[in-house]
Motif scaffolding. Sequence first.
Motif, PDB file in Angstrom:
ATOM      1  N   ARG A  86     -13.611   0.589   3.778  1.00 49.93           N
ATOM      2  CA  ARG A  86     -14.179   0.210   2.421  1.00 49.93           C
ATOM      3  C   ARG A  86     -12.937  -0.091   1.436  1.00 49.93           C
ATOM      4  NH1 ARG A  86     -18.493   5.301   1.544  1.00 49.93           N
ATOM      5  NH2 ARG A  86     -20.098   4.329   3.147  1.00 49.93           N
ATOM      6  N   LEU A  87     -11.794   0.502   1.823  1.00 51.85           N
ATOM      7  CA  LEU A  87     -10.589   0.300   0.772  1.00 51.85           C
ATOM      8  C   LEU A  87     -10.103  -1.162   1.189  1.00 51.85           C
ATOM      9  CD1 LEU A  87      -8.431   0.783  -1.267  1.00 51.85           C
ATOM     10  CD2 LEU A  87      -7.288   2.315   0.459  1.00 51.85           C
ATOM     11  N   MET A  88     -10.149  -1.507   2.406  1.00 52.22           N
ATOM     12  CA  MET A  88      -9.746  -2.731   2.899  1.00 52.22           C
ATOM     13  C   MET A  88     -11.018  -3.973   2.434  1.00 52.22           C
ATOM     14  SD  MET A  88     -10.869  -5.506   5.011  1.00 52.22           S
ATOM     15  CE  MET A  88     -11.543  -4.695   6.511  1.00 52.22           C
ATOM     16  N   GLN A  89     -12.069  -3.607   2.204  1.00 55.31           N
ATOM     17  CA  GLN A  89     -12.873  -4.693   1.630  1.00 55.31           C
ATOM     18  C   GLN A  89     -12.750  -4.686   0.135  1.00 55.31           C
ATOM     19  OE1 GLN A  89     -17.121  -3.206   1.807  1.00 55.31           O
ATOM     20  NE2 GLN A  89     -17.788  -5.129   0.911  1.00 55.31           N
ATOM     21  N   VAL A  90     -12.344  -3.771  -0.559  1.00 54.32           N
ATOM     22  CA  VAL A  90     -12.128  -4.267  -2.191  1.00 54.32           C
ATOM     23  C   VAL A  90     -10.948  -4.850  -2.111  1.00 54.32           C
ATOM     24  CG1 VAL A  90     -11.567  -3.162  -4.143  1.00 54.32           C
ATOM     25  CG2 VAL A  90     -13.410  -2.113  -2.607  1.00 54.32           C
ATOM     26  N   ALA A  91      -9.848  -5.049  -1.168  1.00 51.17           N
ATOM     27  CA  ALA A  91      -8.590  -5.748  -1.156  1.00 51.17           C
ATOM     28  C   ALA A  91      -9.059  -7.126  -0.457  1.00 51.17           C
ATOM     29  CB  ALA A  91      -7.573  -5.153  -0.208  1.00 51.17           C
TER      30      ALA A  91
ATOM     31  N   ILE B   8       0.905  -1.071   0.115  1.00 49.75           N
ATOM     32  CA  ILE B   8       0.086  -0.066  -0.240  1.00 49.75           C
ATOM     33  C   ILE B   8       1.041   1.254   0.053  1.00 49.75           C
ATOM     34  CG2 ILE B   8      -2.001   0.998   1.054  1.00 49.75           C
ATOM     35  CD1 ILE B   8      -2.404  -1.100   2.749  1.00 49.75           C
ATOM     36  N   THR B   9       0.670   1.936  -0.918  1.00 48.06           N
ATOM     37  CA  THR B   9       1.500   3.482  -0.988  1.00 48.06           C
ATOM     38  C   THR B   9       0.576   4.495   0.114  1.00 48.06           C
ATOM     39  OG1 THR B   9       0.230   4.347  -2.689  1.00 48.06           O
ATOM     40  CG2 THR B   9       2.158   3.010  -3.171  1.00 48.06           C
ATOM     41  N   GLY B  10       1.469   5.351   0.670  1.00 45.14           N
ATOM     42  CA  GLY B  10       0.870   6.295   1.471  1.00 45.14           C
ATOM     43  C   GLY B  10      -0.019   5.761   2.757  1.00 45.14           C
TER      44      GLY B  10
ATOM     45  N   ASP C   3       0.279 -10.253  -3.403  1.00 42.42           N
ATOM     46  CA  ASP C   3      -1.362 -10.620  -3.398  1.00 42.42           C
ATOM     47  C   ASP C   3      -2.044  -9.241  -3.705  1.00 42.42           C
ATOM     48  OD1 ASP C   3      -1.458 -13.814  -2.735  1.00 42.42           O
ATOM     49  OD2 ASP C   3      -0.088 -12.853  -1.161  1.00 42.42           O
ATOM     50  N   ARG C   4      -1.646  -8.098  -3.310  1.00 40.47           N
ATOM     51  CA  ARG C   4      -2.408  -7.056  -3.478  1.00 40.47           C
ATOM     52  C   ARG C   4      -1.526  -5.870  -3.485  1.00 40.47           C
ATOM     53  NH1 ARG C   4      -5.407 -10.817  -3.111  1.00 40.47           N
ATOM     54  NH2 ARG C   4      -7.116 -11.107  -1.810  1.00 40.47           N
ATOM     55  N   LEU C   5      -1.680  -5.013  -4.391  1.00 36.20           N
ATOM     56  CA  LEU C   5      -1.258  -3.584  -4.551  1.00 36.20           C
ATOM     57  C   LEU C   5      -2.264  -2.536  -4.767  1.00 36.20           C
ATOM     58  CD1 LEU C   5       1.104  -2.003  -5.296  1.00 36.20           C
ATOM     59  CD2 LEU C   5       0.831  -2.416  -7.837  1.00 36.20           C
ATOM     60  N   ILE C   6      -2.098  -1.561  -3.707  1.00 37.16           N
ATOM     61  CA  ILE C   6      -3.256  -0.496  -3.422  1.00 37.16           C
ATOM     62  C   ILE C   6      -2.351   0.706  -3.708  1.00 37.16           C
ATOM     63  CG2 ILE C   6      -4.889   0.439  -1.896  1.00 37.16           C
ATOM     64  CD1 ILE C   6      -5.123  -2.254  -0.399  1.00 37.16           C
TER      65      ILE C   6
ATOM     66  N   GLY D 135      -4.016   9.470   6.608  1.00 42.46           N
ATOM     67  CA  GLY D 135      -5.254   9.523   5.874  1.00 42.46           C
ATOM     68  C   GLY D 135      -5.707   8.090   5.566  1.00 42.46           C
ATOM     69  N   LEU D 136      -6.247   8.044   4.558  1.00 43.72           N
ATOM     70  CA  LEU D 136      -7.053   6.571   3.890  1.00 43.72           C
ATOM     71  C   LEU D 136      -5.935   5.537   3.822  1.00 43.72           C
ATOM     72  CD1 LEU D 136      -9.361   5.178   2.528  1.00 43.72           C
ATOM     73  CD2 LEU D 136      -8.429   6.127   0.473  1.00 43.72           C
ATOM     74  N   GLY D 137      -4.725   5.607   3.474  1.00 41.71           N
ATOM     75  CA  GLY D 137      -3.772   4.590   3.406  1.00 41.71           C
ATOM     76  C   GLY D 137      -3.535   3.933   4.835  1.00 41.71           C
ATOM     77  N   ARG D 138      -3.390   5.019   5.840  1.00 45.36           N
ATOM     78  CA  ARG D 138      -3.140   4.720   7.387  1.00 45.36           C
ATOM     79  C   ARG D 138      -4.186   3.633   8.019  1.00 45.36           C
ATOM     80  NH1 ARG D 138      -2.454   9.324  11.846  1.00 45.36           N
ATOM     81  NH2 ARG D 138      -2.447   8.028  13.856  1.00 45.36           N
ATOM     82  N   LYS D 139      -5.364   4.079   7.604  1.00 42.54           N
ATOM     83  CA  LYS D 139      -6.441   3.284   8.279  1.00 42.54           C
ATOM     84  C   LYS D 139      -6.748   2.099   7.425  1.00 42.54           C
ATOM     85  CE  LYS D 139      -7.482   6.519  11.255  1.00 42.54           C
ATOM     86  NZ  LYS D 139      -7.353   6.134  12.514  1.00 42.54           N
TER      87      LYS D 139
END
Length: 554
Positions: free
Chosen positions: A303-308, A50-52, A127-130, A56-60
Motif C-alpha cells: 500500500r505504501l509502495m502504491q502511493v509512491a 525511504i526512512t526506516g 523523485d520520492r521521499l517517504i 517493518g513497513l519501510g522494509r516491505k
Amino acid sequence: MKSSSIILTLLVSPTLGFKFMANFKVAPPTDAAKIEVMKQRFGDKKLAVITGTSSGLGRKAALALLRTGEYHVIGAVRDLDKMEVVAEIDDFDTNNFTPMYCELNSFESVKEFCRNVEEFKCTKPIDRLICNAGVYQPTLPYAKWSVDGHEQTMQINYLSHLLMVSELLEDMSNAPDPRVVMVGSVTGNDNTVGGGGVYPIADLKDLDGFDAGFDNPIAMADGYGFDGAKAYKDSKLCLMMMSNVLHAKYHKLSGVSFSSIYPGCIAESPLFREKRKWFRKYFPIFMKFITGGFVSEQEAGQRLMQVAHDPRCSKSGVYWSWNGGPRENRGIEAIEKGGQISGGGGAGGGWDSIYENDQSAKVNDIERGLRLFNLSTKITGAEWPFVKQVTSPCPTLNVIGAISKAMIAKEELKRMEDRPGFNADGTPMIIRASKAKKAARVADKVVGGVLRNTIGRVGRFAGRRILGRVPQEAIDGSYQEEKPKEKVVLPAPTIVSTQQSVSSNMEDVSLIEAEIAGTIFSEYEESNMKSDEDLFNEIISGKDPVDSESSPVA
C-alpha cells in the motif's frame, strides 16, 4: 501552410495546445562528468528515499519498490549491519539499493544524511521521499531525550522528518513527478474509533510546549505531563497536519505532491517491540478476528509502495486509505481465512480499494497547522527554499504602483499609530479569568488530588501486579537525564482593604465549595456519598481561602 495550421490550432484550442507545457521545467545547469556518473548509477530509474527500511513497513515498501524495476532506493537507517542482513534475507536488488546511516535522534545526523544523498545522486533529482520511520513507547513512565534534548518520539517521528523535507525539497522540485509521502495513523485522526474513542486522544492544544522551545524537561507538544502513547499519537497528528500545510505552501509553486497515508493496523509490526509480551501475543489475534483491522506487513508495504508509484496517487493534499469491504458477520469466515478477510481499513481489497479518506477537524485546522509549521521550523532550525512570488506582467499595474507607492506607505504609517487592544508601551492587554473559572480550576485540582491518592493508588498497585514489569528495552536509551522543572515565581499579591478582602474571599469560598461539590457528586452519584457533603463543606470552609485574584492567568 503547415506552420499556419499549427498556429490556428493553438489559437482555436489554447487549453489543449499548451497542455503539454503544464509540467515543463528548466533543467538545472550540470557538467558532463556528473551526468555520465548519474546515467551509469541510475539509468532511467526514479530515485526514492525511504526512512526506516531495516524493519517493518519501510522494509516491505522498499522491497516492493525494488521489485518494480523502476526505482533506485536509498534507505535511511541507524543500523547498517542490520540493514545488510535484512537485504540479504529479503533478496534486495543491491545494485539498486543504497543504505545510508541516519540517526533521527540527531538533527545534525539528518543534515549529514541529506548531504550524503546530495553527493551520491550527482545531478539526479529525488523523485520520492517517504517519511516512514517511527517509534512507539507507550509504557514509559517518563520521557527519553534525543541528542538535541527533545522528547524522542516527537523528534524521530515528526521533527527530524520535517527537517529532512526542508533539506531535500528544492532538489525534488526538479523531478517530473516528485512526491513526499508521510506515514500517518488512525490514532492521530480523532474522527475514527481508533483515534477518537481510545484514551489518550491526539491533541496539540495551543502548542505551548513547542512555543516554549520543546527542550528538556518539556516533553509534550502541548506543554503538559508526559504520556508515551499520546506522544506517538501527537507525532502522527503533526505529520498529517504538516502534509496539508506543505501542500498549501509549496505544491503549486514547486510541483511537489504532498500526501499522508494510513495503511491499516500492522499488529505484528516491530513498532510494538516495547509493549509487554502478552500484548504482542494477543493484539494481532484481536485485530484479526474481532475488529477486522489487521493488515500484514507485506500488504501494508504494498500500500505504501502504491502511493509512491501509482499515477493516480500523484494528487497532492490527500490522506490515502484502503477499504477492502464490510466487516459484519466476520466470525466463522475470519477463522477459516486466518484473519485475512476484507475489511474497511483492514486486509484485502487490492490495488483498486484505495480512496481519499476524510481527516478530522484537528488535522484540517490550517491556522494551527501554520503555527505548527513556524514553531517546528524554529525548533529544528530548518531553512526552507526561497519561493519566488508570481508577479503580474500588467504594464498599467507597474505604472500605477510606482506612482502610489509613497502614498500607500504614508497612509499605512498613519493607520499603525492606532493600536486597539495594546497598552501605551506596545504590550498586549492582559485579560484575567473570571472567578467562576478560577474556582473550577481549584475544584478540579482538589478532587483530582483526592482521587489520585485513593482510587489511583489502588489502580496503580493492581496494574503492576497484573500487567508485570515494563521491559528494560523500553526504559533504556535516553540520550539525556531529565532536567529539573523550574519553579514558577508568582507575582506579589495586590494590596486591598481588609473589608474588601474579606468580602472577596467569602465570595471565592462559596464558588469553590459549589464547584468541588458539583465535581464530586456529578461524577460519582452512584457512590451514594451525598451524606458527606456537609462535612466536606465544613472542612473546606475551615481553611484560609486562596486569593487567586492577584495571580495572572497562565
